[in-house]
Design a protein around this motif. Structure first.
Motif, PDB file in Angstrom:
ATOM      1  N   GLY A 219      -2.907  85.392  95.835  1.00  0.00           N
ATOM      2  CA  GLY A 219      -2.536  84.809  94.678  1.00  0.00           C
ATOM      3  C   GLY A 219      -3.561  85.067  93.725  1.00  0.00           C
ATOM      4  N   GLY A 220      -4.595  86.001  93.821  1.00  0.00           N
ATOM      5  CA  GLY A 220      -5.414  86.548  92.753  1.00  0.00           C
ATOM      6  C   GLY A 220      -4.475  87.329  91.654  1.00  0.00           C
ATOM      7  N   GLY A 221      -5.146  87.623  90.737  1.00  0.00           N
ATOM      8  CA  GLY A 221      -4.555  88.251  89.480  1.00  0.00           C
ATOM      9  C   GLY A 221      -5.342  88.336  88.318  1.00  0.00           C
ATOM     10  N   LEU A 222      -4.723  88.791  87.296  1.00  0.00           N
ATOM     11  CA  LEU A 222      -5.413  88.450  85.703  1.00  0.00           C
ATOM     12  C   LEU A 222      -4.604  87.478  85.003  1.00  0.00           C
ATOM     13  CD1 LEU A 222      -6.702  89.881  83.617  1.00  0.00           C
ATOM     14  CD2 LEU A 222      -4.749  91.296  83.045  1.00  0.00           C
ATOM     15  N   VAL A 223      -5.694  86.651  84.387  1.00  0.00           N
ATOM     16  CA  VAL A 223      -5.260  85.377  83.674  1.00  0.00           C
ATOM     17  C   VAL A 223      -6.137  85.314  82.571  1.00  0.00           C
ATOM     18  CG1 VAL A 223      -6.824  83.918  85.186  1.00  0.00           C
ATOM     19  CG2 VAL A 223      -4.867  83.089  84.230  1.00  0.00           C
ATOM     20  N   GLN A 224      -5.610  84.763  81.570  1.00  0.00           N
ATOM     21  CA  GLN A 224      -6.470  84.470  80.278  1.00  0.00           C
ATOM     22  C   GLN A 224      -7.359  83.308  80.797  1.00  0.00           C
ATOM     23  OE1 GLN A 224      -3.514  83.835  77.008  1.00  0.00           O
ATOM     24  NE2 GLN A 224      -3.462  86.115  76.906  1.00  0.00           N
ATOM     25  N   PRO A 225      -8.511  83.272  79.938  1.00  0.00           N
ATOM     26  CA  PRO A 225      -9.433  82.120  79.811  1.00  0.00           C
ATOM     27  C   PRO A 225      -8.728  80.726  79.538  1.00  0.00           C
ATOM     28  CG  PRO A 225     -10.688  84.061  78.765  1.00  0.00           C
ATOM     29  CD  PRO A 225      -9.044  84.536  78.829  1.00  0.00           C
ATOM     30  N   GLY A 226      -8.988  80.049  80.415  1.00  0.00           N
ATOM     31  CA  GLY A 226      -8.325  78.674  80.276  1.00  0.00           C
ATOM     32  C   GLY A 226      -7.040  78.591  81.101  1.00  0.00           C
ATOM     33  N   GLY A 227      -6.611  79.652  81.808  1.00  0.00           N
ATOM     34  CA  GLY A 227      -5.369  79.564  82.762  1.00  0.00           C
ATOM     35  C   GLY A 227      -5.874  79.184  83.920  1.00  0.00           C
ATOM     36  N   SER A 228      -4.818  79.237  85.099  1.00  0.00           N
ATOM     37  CA  SER A 228      -4.971  78.767  86.411  1.00  0.00           C
ATOM     38  C   SER A 228      -4.464  79.628  87.455  1.00  0.00           C
ATOM     39  CB  SER A 228      -4.150  77.338  86.477  1.00  0.00           C
ATOM     40  OG  SER A 228      -4.788  76.419  85.610  1.00  0.00           O
ATOM     41  N   LEU A 229      -4.948  79.575  88.568  1.00  0.00           N
ATOM     42  CA  LEU A 229      -4.195  80.462  89.649  1.00  0.00           C
ATOM     43  C   LEU A 229      -4.511  79.591  90.742  1.00  0.00           C
ATOM     44  CD1 LEU A 229      -5.977  83.876  89.302  1.00  0.00           C
ATOM     45  CD2 LEU A 229      -3.596  83.432  88.937  1.00  0.00           C
ATOM     46  N   ARG A 230      -4.006  79.772  91.768  1.00  0.00           N
ATOM     47  CA  ARG A 230      -3.928  79.163  93.165  1.00  0.00           C
ATOM     48  C   ARG A 230      -4.005  80.308  94.127  1.00  0.00           C
ATOM     49  NH1 ARG A 230      -0.117  74.446  95.236  1.00  0.00           N
ATOM     50  NH2 ARG A 230      -0.995  73.329  93.711  1.00  0.00           N
TER      51      ARG A 230
ATOM     52  N   MET B 214      -7.521  76.818  91.174  1.00  0.00           N
ATOM     53  CA  MET B 214      -8.529  77.086  89.815  1.00  0.00           C
ATOM     54  C   MET B 214      -8.002  76.935  88.735  1.00  0.00           C
ATOM     55  SD  MET B 214     -10.192  80.553  91.705  1.00  0.00           S
ATOM     56  CE  MET B 214      -8.900  81.450  91.220  1.00  0.00           C
ATOM     57  N   ASN B 215      -8.575  75.815  88.038  1.00  0.00           N
ATOM     58  CA  ASN B 215      -8.012  75.603  86.945  1.00  0.00           C
ATOM     59  C   ASN B 215      -9.109  75.858  85.646  1.00  0.00           C
ATOM     60  OD1 ASN B 215      -5.475  74.524  87.716  1.00  0.00           O
ATOM     61  ND2 ASN B 215      -6.546  72.360  88.034  1.00  0.00           N
ATOM     62  N   SER B 216      -8.618  75.867  84.099  1.00  0.00           N
ATOM     63  CA  SER B 216      -9.662  76.327  83.159  1.00  0.00           C
ATOM     64  C   SER B 216     -10.762  77.189  83.230  1.00  0.00           C
ATOM     65  CB  SER B 216     -10.563  75.126  83.020  1.00  0.00           C
ATOM     66  OG  SER B 216      -9.757  73.723  82.731  1.00  0.00           O
ATOM     67  N   LEU B 217     -10.171  78.376  83.975  1.00  0.00           N
ATOM     68  CA  LEU B 217     -10.873  79.467  84.417  1.00  0.00           C
ATOM     69  C   LEU B 217     -11.689  80.144  83.281  1.00  0.00           C
ATOM     70  CD1 LEU B 217      -8.229  81.037  86.814  1.00  0.00           C
ATOM     71  CD2 LEU B 217     -10.564  80.563  87.304  1.00  0.00           C
ATOM     72  N   LYS B 218     -12.604  80.789  83.669  1.00  0.00           N
ATOM     73  CA  LYS B 218     -13.808  81.263  82.508  1.00  0.00           C
ATOM     74  C   LYS B 218     -13.871  82.955  82.953  1.00  0.00           C
ATOM     75  CE  LYS B 218     -16.093  76.909  82.292  1.00  0.00           C
ATOM     76  NZ  LYS B 218     -17.618  76.017  82.204  1.00  0.00           N
ATOM     77  N   PRO B 219     -14.329  83.425  82.061  1.00  0.00           N
ATOM     78  CA  PRO B 219     -14.697  84.993  82.442  1.00  0.00           C
ATOM     79  C   PRO B 219     -15.582  85.125  83.374  1.00  0.00           C
ATOM     80  CG  PRO B 219     -14.309  84.839  79.912  1.00  0.00           C
ATOM     81  CD  PRO B 219     -14.384  83.368  80.557  1.00  0.00           C
TER      82      PRO B 219
END
Length: 124
Positions: free
Chosen positions: A8-19, A83-88
């Motif tokens: 489930g990992g990966g590249l996401v923009q700030p503010g994005g979500s991953l599970r 994981m929501n509201s992801l930050k750098p």
């Protein structure tokens, strides 16, 4: 043979979500405490969130409270980290770990079985 596999990992923009998913084989995960840990380059591994096997109590690192949620799907023998509201600063390799000790403390020394990790990168 006990095995944990993260995905489930990966590249996401700030503010994005991953599970993230932590799938177990060789044992029944609902009888185990499960934790998510992460390690960023040049930093020590740290506990992010953990869940007990007994009463489902959870524990979160202060910096992820309100943004991350750990939960079980016993039918799938899997534990998730939403994981929501992801930050750098969330960028790291994320590992899941399990142990029959059962509690919700996120001390890595309490966990005996570990997965190989999945990379999470938060960047624009």
């Amino acid at each position: 043979q006990l095995q944990l596999v993260e995905s489930g990992g990966g590249l996401v923009q700030p503010g994005g979500s991953l599970r993230l998913s932590c799938a177990a084989s060789g044992f029944t995960l609902d009888y185990y405490a499960v934790g998510w840990f992460r390690q960023a380059p040049g930093k020590e591994r740290e506990g992010v969130s953990c869940i007990s096997s007994s009463d489902g109590s959870t524990n979160y690192k202060d910096s992820v409270k309100g943004r991350f949620t750990i939960f079980r799907d016993n039918a799938k023998n899997t534990v998730y980290l939403q994981m929501n509201s992801l930050k750098p600063e969330d960028t790291a390799v994320y590992y899941c770990a399990a142990d029959p000790w059962g509690g919700s403390s996120c001390r890595s020394t309490y966990f005996g079985s570990w997965g190989q990790g999945t990379q999470v990168t938060v960047s624009s």
